[in-house]
Write a protein that holds these residues in place. Sequence first.
Motif, PDB file in Angstrom:
ATOM      1  N   HIS A  45       0.838  -1.205   0.000  1.00  0.00           N
ATOM      2  CA  HIS A  45       0.000   0.000   0.000  1.00  0.00           C
ATOM      3  C   HIS A  45       0.874   1.256   0.000  1.00  0.00           C
TER       4      HIS A  45
ATOM      5  N   ARG B 174       4.147   5.658  -5.621  1.00  0.00           N
ATOM      6  CA  ARG B 174       4.044   5.716  -7.083  1.00  0.00           C
ATOM      7  C   ARG B 174       3.007   6.747  -7.513  1.00  0.00           C
ATOM      8  N   ALA B 175       1.892   6.833  -6.791  1.00  0.00           N
ATOM      9  CA  ALA B 175       0.864   7.829  -7.126  1.00  0.00           C
ATOM     10  C   ALA B 175       1.401   9.240  -6.913  1.00  0.00           C
ATOM     11  N   ALA B 176       2.172   9.442  -5.859  1.00  0.00           N
ATOM     12  CA  ALA B 176       2.759  10.768  -5.616  1.00  0.00           C
ATOM     13  C   ALA B 176       3.778  11.109  -6.688  1.00  0.00           C
ATOM     14  N   ASP B 177       4.537  10.128  -7.155  1.00  0.00           N
ATOM     15  CA  ASP B 177       5.503  10.371  -8.220  1.00  0.00           C
ATOM     16  C   ASP B 177       4.831  10.738  -9.533  1.00  0.00           C
ATOM     17  N   ARG B 178       3.657  10.160  -9.800  1.00  0.00           N
ATOM     18  CA  ARG B 178       2.932  10.489 -11.016  1.00  0.00           C
ATOM     19  C   ARG B 178       2.415  11.914 -10.985  1.00  0.00           C
ATOM     20  N   LEU B 179       2.057  12.398  -9.800  1.00  0.00           N
ATOM     21  CA  LEU B 179       1.533  13.758  -9.682  1.00  0.00           C
ATOM     22  C   LEU B 179       2.601  14.820  -9.875  1.00  0.00           C
TER      23      LEU B 179
ATOM     24  N   GLU C 195       3.882   1.463  -1.179  1.00  0.00           N
ATOM     25  CA  GLU C 195       4.510   1.526  -2.505  1.00  0.00           C
ATOM     26  C   GLU C 195       3.551   2.155  -3.518  1.00  0.00           C
ATOM     27  N   LYS C 196       2.275   1.802  -3.442  1.00  0.00           N
ATOM     28  CA  LYS C 196       1.292   2.401  -4.355  1.00  0.00           C
ATOM     29  C   LYS C 196       1.140   3.899  -4.095  1.00  0.00           C
ATOM     30  N   LEU C 197       1.170   4.293  -2.819  1.00  0.00           N
ATOM     31  CA  LEU C 197       1.076   5.719  -2.497  1.00  0.00           C
ATOM     32  C   LEU C 197       2.273   6.493  -3.033  1.00  0.00           C
TER      33      LEU C 197
END
Length: 166
Positions: free
Chosen positions: A154, A160-165, A156-158
């Motif tokens: 979980h 990755r989502a922050a890196d996409r933003l 790791e997903k957070l």
Amino acid sequence: MIQRIQTIYLLLAIIALVVFLCIPESAAIIINTTETLRLPVNAIAITNTAPTGESQPLENSWVLGIAVFLSIALRLAAILTFRNRKLQTRCCLWAIATDILWCVLLAIFGYQVIGTIESATHTDTSPTLDLNWGLAMLPIAICFTIMAVLGIRHDEKLVRAADRLR
């Protein structure tokens, strides 16, 4: 890093394993001869308690002890590698694999001892295995470790989502 939920889960798993190690009798092999004889089984050895009260190891398996201590060490390593989530996940998965290996080794070890006792006593009744609540600590530790792996994923997903933003 105590504020992450997977650290709490891993600490609870370590506590469950330490409780498991501290319980003097996780299971017992009961031999029905003229009198009932109990052979306590713990995480490391099967002991024979003489009528005088003196206890001596009947079978001692250092492999079982190493597996339990390795499992605890892998969980501690997972707690200390909080900055590297992939390594933390790998440590948790190896700890689960070590626990499963320990269960298989304990089953093999117990059945070998039962076979040895059956051949040595030459009685018509076969020894039985009495399981106590202490053995429940190992599946509890596995469940807490699985929950820790889910928490790591979980996080790791957070990330990755922050890196996409960005």
